[in-house]
Design a protein around this motif. Structure first.
Motif, PDB file in Angstrom:
ATOM      1  N   ILE A 168     -36.941  11.420  94.223  1.00  0.00           N
ATOM      2  CA  ILE A 168     -37.221  10.431  93.185  1.00  0.00           C
ATOM      3  C   ILE A 168     -37.841  11.147  91.990  1.00  0.00           C
ATOM      4  CG2 ILE A 168     -38.576   8.390  92.604  1.00  0.00           C
ATOM      5  CD1 ILE A 168     -38.331   7.502  95.482  1.00  0.00           C
ATOM      6  N   SER A 169     -37.247  10.962  90.842  1.00  0.00           N
ATOM      7  CA  SER A 169     -37.758  11.587  89.630  1.00  0.00           C
ATOM      8  C   SER A 169     -38.928  10.797  89.076  1.00  0.00           C
ATOM      9  CB  SER A 169     -36.644  11.676  88.578  1.00  0.00           C
ATOM     10  OG  SER A 169     -37.178  11.860  87.288  1.00  0.00           O
ATOM     11  N   PHE A 170     -39.946  11.497  88.625  1.00  0.00           N
ATOM     12  CA  PHE A 170     -41.087  10.835  87.992  1.00  0.00           C
ATOM     13  C   PHE A 170     -40.639  10.109  86.731  1.00  0.00           C
ATOM     14  CE2 PHE A 170     -44.734  10.772  85.097  1.00  0.00           C
ATOM     15  CZ  PHE A 170     -45.689  10.163  85.901  1.00  0.00           C
ATOM     16  N   LEU A 171     -39.665  10.669  86.033  1.00  0.00           N
ATOM     17  CA  LEU A 171     -39.215  10.094  84.761  1.00  0.00           C
ATOM     18  C   LEU A 171     -38.191   8.993  84.957  1.00  0.00           C
ATOM     19  CD1 LEU A 171     -39.400  10.336  81.653  1.00  0.00           C
ATOM     20  CD2 LEU A 171     -37.527  11.986  81.763  1.00  0.00           C
ATOM     21  N   GLY A 172     -37.264   9.149  85.895  1.00  0.00           N
ATOM     22  CA  GLY A 172     -36.156   8.203  86.004  1.00  0.00           C
ATOM     23  C   GLY A 172     -36.013   7.503  87.333  1.00  0.00           C
ATOM     24  N   GLY A 202     -32.447  13.760  76.117  1.00  0.00           N
ATOM     25  CA  GLY A 202     -32.280  13.112  77.414  1.00  0.00           C
ATOM     26  C   GLY A 202     -33.025  13.905  78.469  1.00  0.00           C
ATOM     27  N   GLY A 203     -33.226  13.271  79.612  1.00  0.00           N
ATOM     28  CA  GLY A 203     -33.935  13.938  80.695  1.00  0.00           C
ATOM     29  C   GLY A 203     -33.051  14.135  81.905  1.00  0.00           C
ATOM     30  N   ARG A 204     -33.350  15.142  82.698  1.00  0.00           N
ATOM     31  CA  ARG A 204     -32.693  15.355  83.985  1.00  0.00           C
ATOM     32  C   ARG A 204     -33.626  16.148  84.886  1.00  0.00           C
ATOM     33  NH1 ARG A 204     -29.457  20.109  85.082  1.00  0.00           N
ATOM     34  NH2 ARG A 204     -29.919  21.784  83.607  1.00  0.00           N
ATOM     35  N   ASP A 205     -33.418  16.018  86.186  1.00  0.00           N
ATOM     36  CA  ASP A 205     -34.248  16.703  87.178  1.00  0.00           C
ATOM     37  C   ASP A 205     -33.603  18.052  87.507  1.00  0.00           C
ATOM     38  OD1 ASP A 205     -35.834  17.542  89.224  1.00  0.00           O
ATOM     39  OD2 ASP A 205     -35.327  15.889  90.601  1.00  0.00           O
ATOM     40  N   VAL A 206     -34.161  19.122  86.955  1.00  0.00           N
ATOM     41  CA  VAL A 206     -33.584  20.446  87.202  1.00  0.00           C
ATOM     42  C   VAL A 206     -33.958  20.972  88.577  1.00  0.00           C
ATOM     43  CG1 VAL A 206     -33.474  21.038  84.755  1.00  0.00           C
ATOM     44  CG2 VAL A 206     -35.538  21.580  86.059  1.00  0.00           C
ATOM     45  N   ASN A 207     -34.758  20.206  89.319  1.00  0.00           N
ATOM     46  CA  ASN A 207     -35.128  20.607  90.677  1.00  0.00           C
ATOM     47  C   ASN A 207     -34.501  19.673  91.710  1.00  0.00           C
ATOM     48  OD1 ASN A 207     -36.531  22.515  92.263  1.00  0.00           O
ATOM     49  ND2 ASN A 207     -38.208  21.069  92.615  1.00  0.00           N
ATOM     50  N   GLN A 208     -33.432  18.988  91.321  1.00  0.00           N
ATOM     51  CA  GLN A 208     -32.775  18.069  92.241  1.00  0.00           C
ATOM     52  C   GLN A 208     -31.868  18.837  93.208  1.00  0.00           C
ATOM     53  OE1 GLN A 208     -29.584  15.487  90.784  1.00  0.00           O
ATOM     54  NE2 GLN A 208     -30.607  13.735  91.725  1.00  0.00           N
ATOM     55  N   PRO A 264     -34.557  23.122  95.185  1.00  0.00           N
ATOM     56  CA  PRO A 264     -34.416  24.546  94.837  1.00  0.00           C
ATOM     57  C   PRO A 264     -35.755  25.264  94.729  1.00  0.00           C
ATOM     58  CG  PRO A 264     -32.886  23.239  93.555  1.00  0.00           C
ATOM     59  CD  PRO A 264     -33.736  22.268  94.319  1.00  0.00           C
ATOM     60  N   ASN A 265     -36.755  24.588  94.121  1.00  0.00           N
ATOM     61  CA  ASN A 265     -38.113  25.125  94.102  1.00  0.00           C
ATOM     62  C   ASN A 265     -38.965  24.221  94.975  1.00  0.00           C
ATOM     63  OD1 ASN A 265     -40.747  25.960  93.620  1.00  0.00           O
ATOM     64  ND2 ASN A 265     -40.429  26.296  91.430  1.00  0.00           N
ATOM     65  N   PRO A 266     -39.180  24.586  96.237  1.00  0.00           N
ATOM     66  CA  PRO A 266     -39.856  23.674  97.166  1.00  0.00           C
ATOM     67  C   PRO A 266     -41.332  23.467  96.862  1.00  0.00           C
ATOM     68  CG  PRO A 266     -39.508  25.815  98.190  1.00  0.00           C
ATOM     69  CD  PRO A 266     -38.805  25.864  96.869  1.00  0.00           C
ATOM     70  N   PHE A 267     -41.882  24.185  95.898  1.00  0.00           N
ATOM     71  CA  PHE A 267     -43.292  24.018  95.548  1.00  0.00           C
ATOM     72  C   PHE A 267     -43.504  22.862  94.572  1.00  0.00           C
ATOM     73  CE2 PHE A 267     -42.849  28.495  96.738  1.00  0.00           C
ATOM     74  CZ  PHE A 267     -43.806  28.574  97.745  1.00  0.00           C
ATOM     75  N   PHE A 268     -42.404  22.205  94.167  1.00  0.00           N
ATOM     76  CA  PHE A 268     -42.495  21.064  93.255  1.00  0.00           C
ATOM     77  C   PHE A 268     -41.572  19.953  93.737  1.00  0.00           C
ATOM     78  CE2 PHE A 268     -44.011  24.504  90.623  1.00  0.00           C
ATOM     79  CZ  PHE A 268     -45.011  23.913  89.858  1.00  0.00           C
ATOM     80  N   GLN A 269     -41.951  18.716  93.361  1.00  0.00           N
ATOM     81  CA  GLN A 269     -41.035  17.591  93.510  1.00  0.00           C
ATOM     82  C   GLN A 269     -40.057  17.636  92.331  1.00  0.00           C
ATOM     83  OE1 GLN A 269     -40.816  15.320  96.039  1.00  0.00           O
ATOM     84  NE2 GLN A 269     -42.342  16.529  97.152  1.00  0.00           N
ATOM     85  N   SER A 270     -39.857  16.537  91.648  1.00  0.00           N
ATOM     86  CA  SER A 270     -38.943  16.563  90.507  1.00  0.00           C
ATOM     87  C   SER A 270     -39.527  17.427  89.394  1.00  0.00           C
ATOM     88  CB  SER A 270     -38.698  15.146  89.985  1.00  0.00           C
ATOM     89  OG  SER A 270     -39.866  14.611  89.393  1.00  0.00           O
ATOM     90  N   ILE A 271     -38.667  18.176  88.736  1.00  0.00           N
ATOM     91  CA  ILE A 271     -39.039  18.908  87.527  1.00  0.00           C
ATOM     92  C   ILE A 271     -38.161  18.338  86.417  1.00  0.00           C
ATOM     93  CG2 ILE A 271     -39.184  21.149  86.379  1.00  0.00           C
ATOM     94  CD1 ILE A 271     -39.412  22.444  89.127  1.00  0.00           C
TER      95      ILE A 271
END
Length: 565
Positions: free
Chosen positions: A446-450, A286-292, A304-311
């Protein structure tokens, strides 16, 4: 055509995950040996499999254009003015050369303990090579450095995660004919079955910079975005990229299956079987956004990591449980009738029914920090299902029960008729009420995956006593939560329309010579012309919310002639 979204309306354009194309080559070497000794039948063997997938997947390369109503507060008016709220698209150079392999060994013993009792024991071991790129032309997000790292270097595994070497799968079963009967058999069994290294989730390594770059475009006070130029050069928004990663210790998914059945032979032509069957899926992908970030009305709501959108992290953190009571009646050829009839009463629960989004379920958590809240009915849950099929040779003509004394054309006309039917009756599938994919009501990104995967609040009972396609559930039972918060509606909490279908055919074969026959067939699909509606519109806030916009085909009739020689 690019994917064009106008809030509160159905989207336009082609699906943004295309175009795609792939070829998969698979190879297999195996050998099994059987050895009988006394009351034991020993079997052992090995298997080696390879899979190679070469593909291109131009995800988001067609671009997207979104009208939310930023200029006139009316999305449709913005569309007529040609002023998008924002646009986006991907620039990619990520041809895929995905490779994986699997090696398995097994040992199995079938022991006939008594004339009425057979016990089986077995053990299998599987080692799966994680799916990786043949040339290591890929990258993943590395939590240790907080950035993107190339695979196959600096301690990063080629697949983005390490292999699981603990895939032992025991099997046990028994077959017993109680009370000395040869017409009744009790069977029970338990086994563990591991999944082969899946290719689809392995493609995540191709969707990270520098091989894949998604760009967003926003209008500015000095430069608007227009339909004439939706992606103006040098006007990309300075937004961080999205990224994919894997749980470094990703486990192999496996299923535990068990069953207990009783089968009895009423007579040599009729067999009845009833039993309990269960399955538990463990370590499912399964997938989840660890940077949400946590939901908040504040803007910007920093991650949490402002240098990325969804991770988006792919992890083996999902699970499922399935229980069922299954019955079956099998009628072998008896008086011209052959039939098989089955009924299943079942329930399936999980927290993600698939790795990818589907029409009825985003399969992505609303709150990536609380995946347990996604637990609900599986998207494929069917509480009741009856299926039956039969073939009946009409007993007319020579050698049959009726009209056997006819001659000439009368004999040819009444002989060789056959009736066939397949019937399916099942309850509806569950579905989830959500916001549209692009609506980030929780302000968590918004997650790229979900997508956003946000759900509304449940404020009442959505069930109706007499639902119909115009109003399948009570839409007033749902309300938008305050901006910057998650909704309380559960996943797969509602059930869609049932499915009832009877297919029927009439067939006649007429001999033309000793080696040639003419076959006539009349086939009736959905013979009763039963309306079978699709799932309702479950997108909160959109036109037609709660109604069913489409149905499956009605009755179809086909006639055919076939010459057999």
């Amino acid at each position: 055509l690019s994917f064009i979204t106008v809030t509160a309306f159905s989207p336009l354009g082609d699906e943004f995950n295309n175009p795609q194309d792939s070829t998969v080559d698979s190879y297999q070497i195996l050998d099994n040996v059987s050895f009988a000794e006394g009351n034991h039948l020993l079997q052992f063997g090995f298997e080696r499999r390879w899979a190679a997938q070469d593909a291109f997947r131009d995800v988001q390369s067609r671009g997207m254009i979104n009208f939310i109503g930023a200029f006139t507060r009316n999305p449709l008016a913005d569309l007529l003015l040609g002023l998008p709220t924002y646009t986006g698209g991907a620039v990619s150079d990520n041809p895929q050369a995905l490779r994986t392999a699997s090696t398995g060994f097994f040992l199995h013993d079938s022991w006939r303990a008594r004339s009425d009792l057979t016990v089986t024991l077995g053990l299998r071991y599987d080692y799966h090579t994680p799916a990786h790129d043949e040339f290591d032309a890929a990258a993943v997000y590395d939590p240790a450095t907080g950035g993107i790292s190339s695979v196959g270097a600096n301690g990063i595994p080629r697949a983005g995660y390490r292999a699981d070497k603990n895939n032992f799968a025991p099997r046990v079963g028994l077959a017993w004919s109680p009370f000395g009967s040869r017409r009744t058999v009790l069977r029970a069994g338990y086994g563990i079955y591991y999944n082969f290294s899946p290719l689809a989730p392995g493609q995540g390594i191709y969707f990270n910079p520098p091989f894949f770059n998604f760009q967003l475009f926003f209008p500015s006070p000095v430069a608007l975005i227009t339909l004439a130029d939706p992606w103006p050069a040098n006007q990309q928004a300075p937004v961080p990229p999205a990224a994919f990663t894997y749980d470094r210790d990703l486990r192999t998914s496996y299923a535990q299956q068990w069953s207990f059945t009783l089968q009895t032979e009423i007579n040599p032509q009729v067999i009845i079987e009833a039993g309990y069957h269960g399955t538990r899926g463990t370590k499912l992908l399964g997938g989840r956004d660890v940077n949400q970030p946590a939901p908040s009305p504040q803007f910007p709501n920093l991650r949490p990591n402002p240098f990325f959108q969804s991770i988006d992290q792919i992890a083996a953190a999902s699970d499922s449980i399935y229980h069922s009571f299954q019955t079956q009646l099998q009628c072998r050829f008896r008086a011209g009738l052959t039939g098989l009839f089955s009924y299943t009463w079942a329930k399936s629960i999980d927290n993600a029914s698939s790795f990818f989004p589907s029409a009825a379920d985003t399969n992505f958590p609303q709150d990536s920090n609380n995946v347990a809240a996604e637990r609900g009915l599986s998207s494929f849950d069917l509480r009741h299902r009856f299926s039956g099929s039969f073939v009946y040779e009409i007993p007319w003509g020579e050698g049959k029960r009726f009209a056997s004394d006819l001659e000439g054309w009368r004999k040819a006309f009444v002989s060789g008729w056959q009736i066939n039917s397949i019937m399916t009756f099942q309850s509806g599938r569950p579905f989830t009420v959500t916001f549209p994919r692009e609506v980030d009501n929780s302000n968590t990104g918004i997650s790229f995956l979900g997508g956003a995967a946000d759900r509304p609040n449940l404020i009442g009972d959505p069930a109706l006593s007499n639902p119909d396609p115009r109003r399948w559930f009570a839409t007033e039972a749902f309300a938008a939560p305050p901006f910057g918060s998650f909704g309380s509606a559960g996943r797969n909490a509602l059930t869609g329309p049932p499915f009832h279908n009877v297919n029927f055919s009439l067939l006649k074969e007429t001999p033309l010579s000793e080696t040639t026959k003419l076959q006539f067939r009349a086939a009736f699909f959905n013979a009763l012309n039963t309306p079978n509606f699709d799932q309702p519109n479950a997108l909160f806030g959109t036109p037609g919310f709660g109604s069913i916009p489409s149905a499956q085909p009605g009755r179809e009739i086909q006639f055919g002639l076939k010459l057999l020689f």
